[in-house]
Design an enzyme around this catalytic site. Sequence first.
Site, PDB file in Angstrom:
ATOM      1  N   GLU A 267       0.844  -1.202   0.000  1.00 22.65           N
ATOM      2  CA  GLU A 267       0.000   0.000   0.000  1.00 22.65           C
ATOM      3  C   GLU A 267       0.881   1.255   0.000  1.00 22.65           C
ATOM      4  OE1 GLU A 267      -4.291   0.015   1.729  1.00 22.65           O
ATOM      5  OE2 GLU A 267      -3.080   1.032   3.216  1.00 22.65           O
TER       6      GLU A 267
ATOM      7  N   HIS B 254       7.512 -27.254   1.897  1.00 24.66           N
ATOM      8  CA  HIS B 254       6.695 -28.348   1.363  1.00 24.66           C
ATOM      9  C   HIS B 254       5.558 -27.804   0.515  1.00 24.66           C
ATOM     10  CE1 HIS B 254       8.897 -31.172   3.882  1.00 24.66           C
ATOM     11  NE2 HIS B 254       8.951 -30.147   4.721  1.00 24.66           N
TER      12      HIS B 254
ATOM     13  N   LYS C 194     -13.380   1.361  -3.703  1.00 23.34           N
ATOM     14  CA  LYS C 194     -14.418   1.697  -2.722  1.00 23.34           C
ATOM     15  C   LYS C 194     -15.574   2.420  -3.421  1.00 23.34           C
ATOM     16  CE  LYS C 194     -11.568   2.408   1.407  1.00 23.34           C
ATOM     17  NZ  LYS C 194     -11.014   3.440   2.277  1.00 23.34           N
TER      18      LYS C 194
HETATM   19  O1  LIG Z   1      -8.875   2.565   9.619  1.00 21.32           O
HETATM   20  P1  LIG Z   1      -9.815   2.774   8.512  1.00 21.32           P
HETATM   21  O2  LIG Z   1     -10.052   4.221   8.231  1.00 21.32           O
HETATM   22  O3  LIG Z   1     -11.098   2.034   8.736  1.00 21.32           O
HETATM   23  O4  LIG Z   1      -9.159   2.219   7.194  1.00 21.32           O
HETATM   24  C1  LIG Z   1      -8.831   0.867   7.053  1.00 21.32           C
HETATM   25  C2  LIG Z   1      -7.875   0.664   5.934  1.00 21.32           C
HETATM   26  O5  LIG Z   1      -8.432   1.145   4.719  1.00 21.32           O
HETATM   27  C3  LIG Z   1      -7.431   1.802   3.958  1.00 21.32           C
HETATM   28  O6  LIG Z   1      -7.649   3.164   4.046  1.00 21.32           O
HETATM   29  C4  LIG Z   1      -7.483   1.441   2.524  1.00 21.32           C
HETATM   30  O7  LIG Z   1      -7.469   0.078   2.346  1.00 21.32           O
HETATM   31  C5  LIG Z   1      -6.129   1.421   4.647  1.00 21.32           C
HETATM   32  O8  LIG Z   1      -5.118   2.302   4.369  1.00 21.32           O
HETATM   33  C6  LIG Z   1      -6.565   1.395   6.046  1.00 21.32           C
HETATM   34  O9  LIG Z   1      -5.650   0.761   6.874  1.00 21.32           O
END
Ligand SMILES: O=P(O)(O)OC[C@H]1O[C@](O)(CO)[C@@H](O)[C@@H]1O
Length: 648
Positions: free
Chosen positions: A394, A423, A528
Site C-alpha cells: 500500500e 513443502h 471503494k
Molecule cells: O482505519 P480505517 O479508516 O477504517 O481504514 C482501514 C484501511 O483502509 C485503507 O484506508 C485502505 O485500504 C487502509 O489504508 C486502512 O488501513
Amino acid sequence: MASLSGICSSSPTLKKFPNQSPSLTDPLRKDHVSFPARLADRTLSLAPLRAVAREVSDGALAAAVKKGLEKDPRALWRRYVGWLYQHKELGIYLDVSRVGFSDEFVKEMEPRFQAAFRAMEELEKGAIANPDESRMVGHYWLRDPKRAPNSFLKTQIENTLDAVCKFANDVVSGKIKPPSSPEGRFTQILSVGIGGSALGPQFVAEALAPDNPPLKIRFVDNTDPAGIDHQIAQLGPELASTLVIVISKSGGTPETRNGLLEVQKAFREAGLDFPKQGVAITQENSLLDNTARIEGWLARFPMFDWVGGRTSEMSAVGLLPAALQGIDIREMLAGASLMDEANRSTVLRNNPAALLALCWYWATDGVGSKDMVILPYKDSLLLFSRYLQQLVMESLGKEFDLDGNRVNQGISVYGNKGSTDQHAYIQQLREGVHNFFVTFIEVLRDRPPGHDWELEPGVTCGDYLFGMLQGTRSALYANNRESITVTVQEVTPRTVGALIALYERAVGIYASLVNINAYHQPGVEAGKKAAGEVLALQKRVLAVLNEASCKEPVEPLTLEEVADRCHAPEDVHTLSLFISSSIMCTTLFIKNHQSSITFFTCMQIEMIYKIIAHMAANDRALIVEGSCGSPRSIKVFLGECNIDGLYA
Ligand SMILES: O=P(O)(O)OC[C@H]1O[C@](O)(CO)[C@@H](O)[C@@H]1O
C-alpha cells in the site's frame, strides 16, 4: 569490509546472476524493463554493459558470469562478515551478503541515500511528508514523543498511552466489568476493523500473546456475513464478557461499519447492552467517534490524523488490544525506539533500514521487478508477511511519482513460514521462474529455557528448524537466488517492536529512493467508489423490479429491460468503471447497435445480471425464470410487490 570484486567482478553494474537469463534479446527479460524517468541515470549507467553483453553469446556470457559469481566460501565469508549488521542492545542481526550488489552500485546509490536520510529527518521534524493529503507523518513520534514537533502533540501521545495502560489494567484487574456476565470480568476481545486497523493487532497477537492471556482476542476484519457469524458463534455465551473494540481511523469504512452493525445485532439478540461493552479507536469527531460518544460507549481512544493506518501498530490501534492480552507494550515501544535510533544513522552500512532498502532496490532494479518473499522460521511470526504485505504494497504501489511521472511502482510481498513453505512452493523458488528474492527471519531461541530435549543424540526439534532455514538459504544461493536474513534472539515485545520499526523505515527510505509518496493510498479509493456504485445500482434494480412486480398482472422483465429502465445519463461515468467486457455484453452491443441500448447500458446489463444472480442465491424474494447459465433466457420479478416503494 570484504572486497566484493569477486562477487560481481565482470562489471561494476552488471546485474547479479545474469547467467540465469537464456536470451538477452528476450523482451521479457528484466534488461528490457522500462525504467521510470527518474531512474534514467541508472539506465544510462547500465547501457554500456548491455551493449557489451549483447556482443557475447549466451553461453559465453553465462560462463563469464559464472566465473565472476562468488562461490568461493572464503570470499563469501569475507562478504558476510564485512556487511553483517548487528544491533547489540536489541540482539538483531541483518545479513545482506547473499544479495549481489557491488561496491560500485553502493557508491552510485550513496547520493540518493543521503537525500533519503535528509527527507526522513525532515519528516521526523514534522514536514508535510504526505503532500497529496497535506499531512505530517508522525508514527515515529509514537515511540519517542519528545520528537513530536510541538508540545501539544507530545502531550497527546503521552496521555493516550497512559489512558491505554490504565484502561487495560482496569479491565484485566476486573475493576472495569461487563454489566451482565457471570464471569464478573471481561474474558474476550472482539476486534472489528480492517487493513491497518486489523493487520498489526493480528500480527502482534499471533507473535506475542501468552498461552493463557487475560483476554483472548478474535477479529472481524471483513464484511463476510458467514465469517462474522462464525466469530460470534465461537464466542457463544462469552459474548456477555466480550469487550468489542471497533477500530477505524476514518470512522467510516464500510466493512467495519457492517461488522459493528452485525455485532450490535448479536448483542441485541442476546439481550446485552452493547455500549457498556463497546470501545472505539478512531479520529476525533469521525462518524464512529460521534456514534460512540452519543451512545455512551465504555471508552474512546484517539487515532491521530498524522498516523497512517498501516503504520498505526504503536498507536492505540495496536497498543490497546496488545495490553489487554498481557503484552508488555512499553517494551514494544522501547524496541521500536531503539531501532528508530539506529535507522537515523546516515552511514549506510550502520543503518539497517537503509541496508534493507538497498537490497530491495538492487534485487528489484528499483522498479519492483522481483517479489519479496518473507519466510520467518517461527510459527508465531506467521502473520508477519501478511502485515508487511499492506505496509509495503500500500505504501510503494503507486502509479505516479512525486513529480507526476507515471511510474507504476511497487514490490509484491508474500510468504508464510518455514519450514512449512518448503513443502509448498520452495520447489519453484529453487528451480522455477526467477522473479523473487527471499527474506529469511531467523529466531535463535528455539523455546523457553529448560524445556528443550534431544529427539535424537545431539539434535533437537529446533535444530531441525535451524537446519531447514540454513539449508534452504544455501540451496537458493547455489542456484543464484538472492536472500536477506534478519536474525533475532527471541520473539519478544522488544524485538517485535523493533521489526515493525525496521520495516516502516525501510519502506520510507525506499520510497524516497524511487521518489514516491509512501503515505497515501489513492488507488484504494477507486474500488471503494465502484463498490458504492454497485450498491446504488442494486437499489435501482430493486426499484425497477418492484414497479414491474406491482403491476396487474406482474410483468417479468428481461435483463435488457431492467437495464433499459435503470438507465440514466450518469451511468455513463459509473459504468465505465466496469469495463471488463463479457461475451454476453459484446453480443448484445453488436445486436443492439441500431437500438437505444448503448455500450454503457450493455456494461450495466452484466452488472445487473451479477446483482440478480447474487440476490437470487440469497433468498431475496426474487423469482428468476430461465437459467442463470444462459443470461439472455432470464426473466425476473419480485415475489412480493412493495407498494410503499421501499426500494426507491
Ligand atoms: O482505519 P480505517 O479508516 O477504517 O481504514 C482501514 C484501511 O483502509 C485503507 O484506508 C485502505 O485500504 C487502509 O489504508 C486502512 O488501513
